[in-house]
Design an enzyme around this catalytic site. Structure first.
Site, PDB file in Angstrom:
ATOM      1  CB  SER A  31      36.929  64.220 -15.649  1.00 33.21           C
ATOM      2  OG  SER A  31      36.313  63.983 -16.887  1.00 33.21           O
ATOM      3  N   GLY A  32      38.580  63.398 -13.190  1.00 32.95           N
ATOM      4  CA  GLY A  32      39.126  63.772 -11.887  1.00 32.95           C
ATOM      5  C   GLY A  32      39.920  62.646 -11.266  1.00 32.95           C
ATOM      6  CG  ASP A  87      31.893  63.152 -13.140  1.00 34.03           C
ATOM      7  OD1 ASP A  87      33.073  63.163 -12.748  1.00 34.03           O
ATOM      8  OD2 ASP A  87      31.471  63.859 -14.071  1.00 34.03           O
ATOM      9  N   GLY A  88      33.009  62.360 -10.173  1.00 34.73           N
ATOM     10  CA  GLY A  88      33.388  63.003  -8.915  1.00 34.73           C
ATOM     11  C   GLY A  88      32.712  64.365  -8.788  1.00 34.73           C
ATOM     12  CG  ASP A  90      35.429  70.273  -7.784  1.00 32.00           C
ATOM     13  OD1 ASP A  90      36.429  69.555  -7.623  1.00 32.00           O
ATOM     14  OD2 ASP A  90      35.053  70.677  -8.895  1.00 32.00           O
ATOM     15  N   GLY A 101      34.087  70.906 -11.875  1.00 28.37           N
ATOM     16  CA  GLY A 101      34.933  71.649 -12.809  1.00 28.37           C
ATOM     17  C   GLY A 101      36.254  72.098 -12.215  1.00 28.37           C
ATOM     18  N   GLY A 103      38.799  70.440 -11.829  1.00 29.23           N
ATOM     19  CA  GLY A 103      39.875  69.883 -12.647  1.00 29.23           C
ATOM     20  C   GLY A 103      39.764  70.305 -14.108  1.00 29.23           C
ATOM     21  CD  GLU A 109      33.203  66.362 -15.088  1.00 30.80           C
ATOM     22  OE1 GLU A 109      32.682  67.306 -14.461  1.00 30.80           O
ATOM     23  OE2 GLU A 109      34.203  65.753 -14.683  1.00 30.80           O
TER      24      GLU A 109
HETATM   25  O1  LIG Z   1      36.839  69.156 -13.481  1.00 31.86           O
HETATM   26  C1  LIG Z   1      36.843  68.124 -12.877  1.00 31.86           C
HETATM   27  C2  LIG Z   1      35.661  67.341 -12.526  1.00 31.86           C
HETATM   28  O2  LIG Z   1      34.481  68.067 -12.410  1.00 31.86           O
HETATM   29  C3  LIG Z   1      35.907  66.444 -11.323  1.00 31.86           C
HETATM   30  O3  LIG Z   1      34.923  65.451 -11.357  1.00 31.86           O
HETATM   31  C4  LIG Z   1      35.849  67.168  -9.978  1.00 31.86           C
HETATM   32  O4  LIG Z   1      36.779  68.220  -9.978  1.00 31.86           O
HETATM   33  C5  LIG Z   1      36.180  66.220  -8.820  1.00 31.86           C
HETATM   34  O5  LIG Z   1      37.460  65.749  -8.959  1.00 31.86           O
HETATM   35  P1  LIG Z   1      38.180  64.820  -7.878  1.00 31.86           P
HETATM   36  O6  LIG Z   1      37.589  63.479  -8.003  1.00 31.86           O
HETATM   37  O7  LIG Z   1      39.629  64.869  -8.279  1.00 31.86           O
HETATM   38  O8  LIG Z   1      37.967  65.449  -6.542  1.00 31.86           O
END
Ligand SMILES: O=C[C@H](O)[C@H](O)[C@H](O)COP(=O)(O)O
Length: 235
Positions: A31-32, A87-88, A90, A101, A103, A109
């Protein structure tokens, strides 16, 4: 996010998909904002290579992404064993431990990652750090049962110090509610070292459902920079 950060995300997502997604796999979709580019790349490849993947979502967002990009949607009921998850994150430290987390998605996840043989992380290079808590300053996200949020906040602050903040929604009155119907606490810590101990202590507090600490779960992290170069960190 600037265009420069977006270039890094696209580069990391594209390389991770090109190197790791293979025909016939069961693929966990994170997600993200960064995972969006990975799903787009998977869909592009799918058009020319007929990958025949089954994709397992980690959130409502991921479920929509899979369907909007014409990929096959599965679930843990149909496919409890996953080949790879992408996955992404932070923040990613030198040992590829993660904070996730930001997002609001972390529990699904972590479940998907735990069912996957390999977890690949994609991120722009702002997420790269040597020590957790250096680049992500909003705290460790912790999913809590709504009726327990207040005692959990107090216990976290008593045990570890710092500040445990209930995450509030921005376009709705009241707290953020997760895809699982729970609340989130963002724990802003100060100089913690032993993340494994912290993680198990946090999970020992009644009412804590899951933490955004992903320790020893990642096979490789792909960091993209604004010039389109990608650095891969493996353990
Ligand atoms: O809650 C969100 C997830 O853990 C995302 O994978 C994480 O926040 C990274 O999101 P982004 O790809 O928008 O930096």
């Amino acid at each position: 996010m600037t265009d420069r950060d977006q270039i890094g995300k696209i580069a990391a997502a594209t390389q991770a998909v090109n190197e790791n997604v293979k025909a016939g796999q069961i693929v966990g979709i994170g997600s993200g904002s960064t995972i969006v580019f990975a799903v787009k790349r998977i869909a592009e490849r799918n058009k020319t290579e007929n990958l025949n993947l089954i994709c397992i979502p980690t959130s409502f967002q991921a479920r929509q992404l899979i369907q909007d990009n014409g990929l096959i949607l599965g679930s843990l009921e149909t496919n409890p064993e996953i080949d790879i998850a992408i996955d992404g994150a932070d923040e990613v430290d030198g040992d590829i431990n993660l904070i996730k987390g930001g997002g609001g998605c972390l529990m699904q996840e972590k479940i998907i990652a735990s069912c996957a043989k390999e977890l690949f992380i994609i991120a722009d290079n702002r997420k790269d750090s040597t020590t957790l808590g250096t680049t992500w300053t909003k705290g460790v996200p912790i999913e809590v049962l709504p009726m327990a949020y207040r005692p959990v906040q107090l216990k976290i602050e008593q045990i570890f110090g710092g500040e445990a903040k209930l995450r509030m929604a921005s376009n709705k009155a009241g707290p953020v509610v997760t895809d699982n119907g729970n609340f989130l606490i963002d724990w802003i810590f100060d100089g913690v070292q032993d993340w494994h101990q912290v993680d198990s202590q946090l999970k020992g507090i009644p009412g804590v459902i899951e933490t955004g600490l992903f320790l020893n779960m990642t096979k490789a992290a792909y960091f993209g920079s604004p010039d389109g170069k990608v650095i891969v960190r493996t353990k």
